[in-house]
Design a protein around this motif. Structure first.
Motif, short mmCIF file in Angstrom:
data_model
loop_
_atom_site.label_atom_id
_atom_site.label_comp_id
_atom_site.label_asym_id
_atom_site.label_seq_id
_atom_site.Cartn_x
_atom_site.Cartn_y
_atom_site.Cartn_z
N ALA A 74 0.81 -1.23 0.00
CA ALA A 74 0.00 0.00 0.00
C ALA A 74 0.84 1.27 0.00
O ALA A 74 0.43 2.28 -0.57
N GLY B 287 -4.56 2.58 -3.99
CA GLY B 287 -5.84 1.90 -3.82
C GLY B 287 -5.95 0.57 -4.53
O GLY B 287 -6.92 -0.16 -4.34
N LYS C 246 -5.63 -2.41 -2.04
CA LYS C 246 -6.80 -2.48 -1.16
C LYS C 246 -7.98 -3.08 -1.91
O LYS C 246 -8.71 -3.93 -1.40
N ASP D 180 -7.04 -0.56 7.10
CA ASP D 180 -7.58 0.09 5.91
C ASP D 180 -7.32 1.59 5.93
O ASP D 180 -6.97 2.19 4.92
N ASP E 228 -5.19 3.64 3.17
CA ASP E 228 -5.65 4.85 2.47
C ASP E 228 -4.65 5.99 2.60
O ASP E 228 -4.54 6.83 1.72
N LYS F 98 -1.59 5.70 2.58
CA LYS F 98 -0.36 5.27 1.90
C LYS F 98 0.77 4.97 2.89
O LYS F 98 1.92 5.37 2.71
#
Lengths: 365, 316
Positions: A158, A165, A168, A232, A236, A238
């Motif tokens: 990520a 994204g 994910k 998560d 998001d 990074k």
């Protein structure tokens, strides 16, 4: 007999594969949600920890869809987890559900015979031969390992991926697809496919994302709902995260514990700060923090449920780890009343601090 | 050599042993004061926020004597009985102290297993070695300390005028007057009899917990739960007052186990933390006692109007 299990991260996928290939009737409760938490907190003792409440919520949902047996792992250690089954049985009985509990306690406390008896109780409902049963267990373990690897890879990538994204998205579609598939061998193949697709993601290793270790109490770390989807959130943002406690790790740890060869690396790392076993995964938490410092991580986030006794001990030790190993650590306590906004703010502030620390503080010269 | 013993946690139960042991070894013993506001404030300041009140107070006791002694006794009591624990926080107590309080002197780090003499002596030997190198002297001190400990008894049993309640909870909450805001004296002043779990024998509690699905692995869980059930079955009590500290993991389990077993029997649970107000507690205790009195006098007993007139009771 219809077996159900409480949720713990992605374990439900492996259990589904196991029961599908064994041909045992089962019910997987709906994924943890506010509803499960509401039901759980309504019927659980007020001061018990968050995992207990979520589990009760899971049971009630499963029972309503027809389950009559709960399969649960147990412990006889000093942590409250060992008493879960006792209280949960009573709660369900009071609610008027006649549910059988099959508890897989560690061999050291109930003996090998008793454990085999309990395993046989589950196994006897399957019509497969002993050999194919072994095969199913092996298949489920392979699946568990694959899921853990996919998840770990996605969390690390990520920070580096060129199209934010992508990892994910792959991870969530992987879970969905595996859950839909009722053929165990096909499911494992899907996992293998996703594992390869994840490897094919274009990454840019010149990027320097923040690297964070997620440490703490095993349930709240693995179960995404209980930690408000922290991994998560970090994906998001990074951030590249790692987590050493996984269901696969837990299974290996339990098996090797009987010959005292479990997770040597973690325990050796924790020796400097906490040389004795105190229950739960407090030693592992300290060990992970020390290893994170050794692996040049930027920081660590400790998550534990309110009132978790072993993690309180490790929380009081972590400031010393921060000081000696120069590793910033953020402790987050979760319970049924944790507000998402406050939680997010603290994580963002922590990440900001880490970024500035990297730019302005010369610690690693 | 000055030995510091903080007056917190299980000091109330084992102080005779530790004090005799170290005084026989010829060392000066420094015991912290009774818990007071300063000690509690210090504990709250040093200890990690999430810990329970007794652990915080223990931190305060340790901090209050750390500068006056050369060796601090922080008992890491792993277990008192076989295959039973006390609490995870007890197992990590020395670490909590060392890493939360700055400038602590040398601390006893060895674990204590009290279930058999041999294991227990190991701890005494390592702690005694800090004072003297003479192992015969340590052995002698150990034996006389054991003898003294055997003679000492903790626990409260007092007959009341009409009512008797069981005062349940961990001993370090029941016997610390500051923590529980003198509840023992308050009950005494009202003429309420008190009995604590110490007056139910070990074998009775062991028999009682066999009813549970799983064998309890905390000593105090077995003791308190077993004692409450035994006392209730023998009709020796009219109610239970449970003193529990906020965020105590063990109490959260015991209270619910007791609740399931006693049905509608009256039980008052008092949660203690550093913010507990005394007036609120007084009100709750008084209300509970009033309720018990009416229950004993009036329930299942309907006096005729004539009786009421003669005894001066309100017929309603």
């Amino acid at each position: 007999m219809r077996i159900t299990i409480p949720h713990l991260g992605n374990v439900y996928l492996a259990v589904k594969i196991l029961f599908d290939s064994l041909g045992i009737d089962y019910i997987i409760p709906p994924l943890n949600s506010k509803e499960a938490l509401r039901l759980g907190s309504k019927y659980s003792p007020e001061e018990i920890c968050l995992p207990f409440k979520l589990m009760v919520g899971n049971y009630i949902a499963s029972v309503e869809s027809g389950a009559d047996t709960v399969l649960l792992v147990g412990s006889c250690g000093p942590c409250r987890f060992g008493e879960y089954s006792e209280l949960q049985m009573r709660i369900l009985k009071q609610l008027g559900h006649n549910i059988e509990f099959i508890i897989m306690d560690p061999v050291s406390s109930i003996g090998l015979n008793e454990l085999f008896k309990r395993v046989r109780k589950v196994g006897s409902t399957s019509k497969k031969s002993a050999l194919s049963k072994m095969g199913s267990i092996f298949l489920a373990f392979t699946a568990m390992k694959l899921i853990d690897e996919i998840e770990a890879a996605a969390h690390t990538i990520a920070g580096y991926e060129t199209n934010p994204g992508e990892a994910k998205g792959l991870l969530s579609s992987c879970k969905k697809e595996v859950f839909k598939c009722s053929d165990p061998i096909k499911a494992v193949n899907i996992l293998k496919q996703y594992s390869n697709r994840l490897k094919a993601i274009t990454v840019d290793y010149t990027k320097k994302p923040l690297k964070i270790a997620v440490i703490g109490e095993i349930y709240t770390v693995i179960e995404p709902f209980s930690n408000l989807y922290i991994e998560d959130i970090l994906m998001d943002m990074k951030v590249s995260t790692t987590r050493k406690l996984t269901p696969t790790w837990w299974v290996k740890d339990m098996l090797l514990k009987t010959i005292k060869l479990n997770s040597r690396e973690l325990l050796n790392a924790s020796n400097e700060f906490l040389p004795l076993y105190i229950g739960g995964h407090a030693r592992e938490c300290i060990g992970e923090a020390v290893l994170a410092a050794k692996e040049q991580m930027d920081g660590a986030i400790q998550i534990f449920p309110m009132g978790c006794m072993p993690e309180i001990v490790s929380k009081s030790i972590l400031p010393s780890v921060t000081q000696k190993k120069k590793l910033p650590i953020l402790s987050l306590v979760v319970d049924e009343m944790t507000g998402e906004a406050g939680y997010r703010t603290r994580i963002e502030a922590f990440l900001d601090l880490l970024e500035r620390r990297r730019e302005h503080v010369r610690i690693r010269c | 050599m000055r030995i510091g013993i903080p007056k917190g946690l299980l000091y109330c139960r084992y102080h005779t042993f530790f004090e005799t042991f170290f005084s026989k070894l010829g060392s000066e013993i420094i015991v912290s004061e009774q818990t007071n506001k300063d000690i509690m404030d210090m504990g709250v300041e040093f200890c990690v926020d999430e810990a329970c009140l007794p652990v915080k107070v223990f931190h305060g006791h340790a901090a209050s004597i750390k500068d006056r002694c050369d060796y601090l006794i922080i008992p890491r009591i792993m277990s008192i009985c076989k295959k039973e624990y006390i609490c995870p926080k007890f197992c990590g107590l020395p670490e909590m102290i060392i890493h939360s309080i700055p400038h602590v002197p040398k601390v006893s780090m060895e674990p204590i297993y009290m279930q058999n003499e041999k294991e227990f002596f190991k701890w005494c030997f390592s702690a005694g070695s800090a004072v003297t190198k003479n192992s015969a002297k340590i052995k002698k001190a150990f034996i006389s300390a054991k003898k003294a400990q055997k003679k000492s008894r903790t626990g409260i049993i007092e007959p009341g005028q009409k009512l008797t309640v069981m005062l349940a909870g961990h001993p370090y909450v029941i016997f610390d007057e500051y923590l529980n805001m003198g509840i023992v004296n308050k009950l005494r002043a009202k003429g309420i009899g008190i009995i604590t779990e110490e007056f139910v024998s070990d074998s009775e509690t062991c028999e009682e917990v066999k009813k549970l699905v799983k064998k309890p692995f905390w000593t105090f869980q077995r003791r308190i739960f077993g004692a409450a059930c035994v006392l209730l079955r023998h009709k020796r009590i009219d109610g239970i007052i449970y003193l529990s500290s906020f965020a105590c993991g063990i109490d959260s389990v015991i209270i619910d186990l007791i609740r399931y077993c006693i049905g509608h029997f009256p039980m008052l649970v008092i949660k203690l933390d550093e913010h507990t107000g005394e007036a609120g507690m007084d009100t709750r205790v008084e209300a509970f006692i009033d309720m018990l009195e009416r229950r004993v006098l009036n329930e299942n007993y309907n006096p005729s109007p004539w009786e009421c007139v003669f005894s001066g009771q309100n017929p309603v």
